[in-house]
Design a protein around this motif. Sequence first.
Motif, PDB file in Angstrom:
ATOM      1  N   PRO A 108       0.827  -1.208   0.000  1.00  0.00           N
ATOM      2  CA  PRO A 108       0.000   0.000   0.000  1.00  0.00           C
ATOM      3  C   PRO A 108       0.862   1.258   0.000  1.00  0.00           C
ATOM      4  CG  PRO A 108       0.043  -0.981   2.182  1.00  0.00           C
ATOM      5  CD  PRO A 108       0.837  -1.898   1.290  1.00  0.00           C
ATOM      6  N   VAL A 109       0.424   2.277  -0.727  1.00  0.00           N
ATOM      7  CA  VAL A 109       1.189   3.532  -0.746  1.00  0.00           C
ATOM      8  C   VAL A 109       1.007   4.341   0.521  1.00  0.00           C
ATOM      9  CG1 VAL A 109       1.371   3.908  -3.229  1.00  0.00           C
ATOM     10  CG2 VAL A 109      -0.678   4.675  -2.020  1.00  0.00           C
ATOM     11  N   VAL A 110      -0.090   4.110   1.217  1.00  0.00           N
ATOM     12  CA  VAL A 110      -0.319   4.822   2.472  1.00  0.00           C
ATOM     13  C   VAL A 110      -0.739   3.821   3.540  1.00  0.00           C
ATOM     14  CG1 VAL A 110      -0.896   7.112   1.560  1.00  0.00           C
ATOM     15  CG2 VAL A 110      -2.669   5.355   1.729  1.00  0.00           C
ATOM     16  N   GLU A 111      -0.502   4.173   4.766  1.00  0.00           N
ATOM     17  CA  GLU A 111      -0.721   3.256   5.887  1.00  0.00           C
ATOM     18  C   GLU A 111      -2.201   2.917   6.036  1.00  0.00           C
ATOM     19  OE1 GLU A 111      -2.548   3.603   9.655  1.00  0.00           O
ATOM     20  OE2 GLU A 111      -1.879   5.466   8.713  1.00  0.00           O
ATOM     21  N   TYR A 112      -3.092   3.803   5.633  1.00  0.00           N
ATOM     22  CA  TYR A 112      -4.522   3.544   5.846  1.00  0.00           C
ATOM     23  C   TYR A 112      -5.178   2.796   4.685  1.00  0.00           C
ATOM     24  CZ  TYR A 112      -4.574   8.082   3.458  1.00  0.00           C
ATOM     25  OH  TYR A 112      -4.340   9.114   2.586  1.00  0.00           O
ATOM     26  N   LEU A 113      -4.357   2.404   3.680  1.00  0.00           N
ATOM     27  CA  LEU A 113      -4.876   1.531   2.629  1.00  0.00           C
ATOM     28  C   LEU A 113      -4.552   0.097   3.038  1.00  0.00           C
ATOM     29  CD1 LEU A 113      -4.096   2.010  -1.193  1.00  0.00           C
ATOM     30  CD2 LEU A 113      -4.920  -0.066  -0.161  1.00  0.00           C
ATOM     31  N   LYS A 114      -5.570  -0.722   3.225  1.00  0.00           N
ATOM     32  CA  LYS A 114      -5.376  -2.086   3.698  1.00  0.00           C
ATOM     33  C   LYS A 114      -5.622  -3.065   2.564  1.00  0.00           C
ATOM     34  CE  LYS A 114      -4.569  -0.598   7.770  1.00  0.00           C
ATOM     35  NZ  LYS A 114      -3.188  -0.567   8.259  1.00  0.00           N
ATOM     36  N   ILE A 115      -4.747  -4.074   2.466  1.00  0.00           N
ATOM     37  CA  ILE A 115      -4.866  -5.073   1.415  1.00  0.00           C
ATOM     38  C   ILE A 115      -5.014  -6.449   2.071  1.00  0.00           C
ATOM     39  CG2 ILE A 115      -3.839  -6.016  -0.672  1.00  0.00           C
ATOM     40  CD1 ILE A 115      -2.096  -3.466  -0.807  1.00  0.00           C
ATOM     41  N   PRO A 116      -6.247  -6.916   2.189  1.00  0.00           N
ATOM     42  CA  PRO A 116      -6.437  -8.242   2.791  1.00  0.00           C
ATOM     43  C   PRO A 116      -5.884  -9.331   1.874  1.00  0.00           C
ATOM     44  CG  PRO A 116      -8.537  -7.086   2.454  1.00  0.00           C
ATOM     45  CD  PRO A 116      -7.481  -6.321   1.718  1.00  0.00           C
ATOM     46  N   PHE A 145      -4.877   4.368  -4.263  1.00  0.00           N
ATOM     47  CA  PHE A 145      -6.306   4.557  -4.481  1.00  0.00           C
ATOM     48  C   PHE A 145      -6.516   5.833  -5.277  1.00  0.00           C
ATOM     49  CE2 PHE A 145      -7.085   8.107  -1.655  1.00  0.00           C
ATOM     50  CZ  PHE A 145      -6.002   8.041  -0.801  1.00  0.00           C
ATOM     51  N   PHE A 146      -7.591   5.863  -6.003  1.00  0.00           N
ATOM     52  CA  PHE A 146      -7.943   7.012  -6.831  1.00  0.00           C
ATOM     53  C   PHE A 146      -9.432   7.253  -6.683  1.00  0.00           C
ATOM     54  CE2 PHE A 146      -4.352   4.832  -8.725  1.00  0.00           C
ATOM     55  CZ  PHE A 146      -3.465   5.863  -8.975  1.00  0.00           C
TER      56      PHE A 146
END
Length: 140
Positions: free
Chosen positions: A7-15, A132-133
Amino acid sequence: MSEKRLPVVEYLKIPDDGEPYLEGHKCGNCSAIFLGARSVCSKCGARDQMSTTRLSNKGKLYSYSIVHRSFPGIEVPYISAIVDLEDGVAIKGNLVDTEPDPTKIKFDMPVDVVFADALGRKDRDGNSYLSFFFKPSSKS
Ligand SMILES: [Zn+2]
């Protein structure tokens, strides 16, 4: 063998299984939602009431600017936007699938959060980054 996506940012989560999502922190006392971990609610002041929550993938355009100059390798112009998610969280990102033309961009227009590779960036191990976009909501 599949490459790992970072993830590019800490708050983007990839299960491991399932779709990526944005994660917020919700106050158990007043239900305010914030980006980024914190122990004290900055709305009501409650301490240690925070729990993580999955943020909505829908919001509306709050503000934007059209960026004409950026770092080498970044395609311009692009649209840097601030979107109010349905949960009440404001989040900054790029608006895509939209002409960078102020007459085509409406404040408060509905947008969806979408996830895609971050401009082909890779780390030293060849892992790609997921970002994310925002894109205009398809009318349905
Ligand atoms: Zn609170």
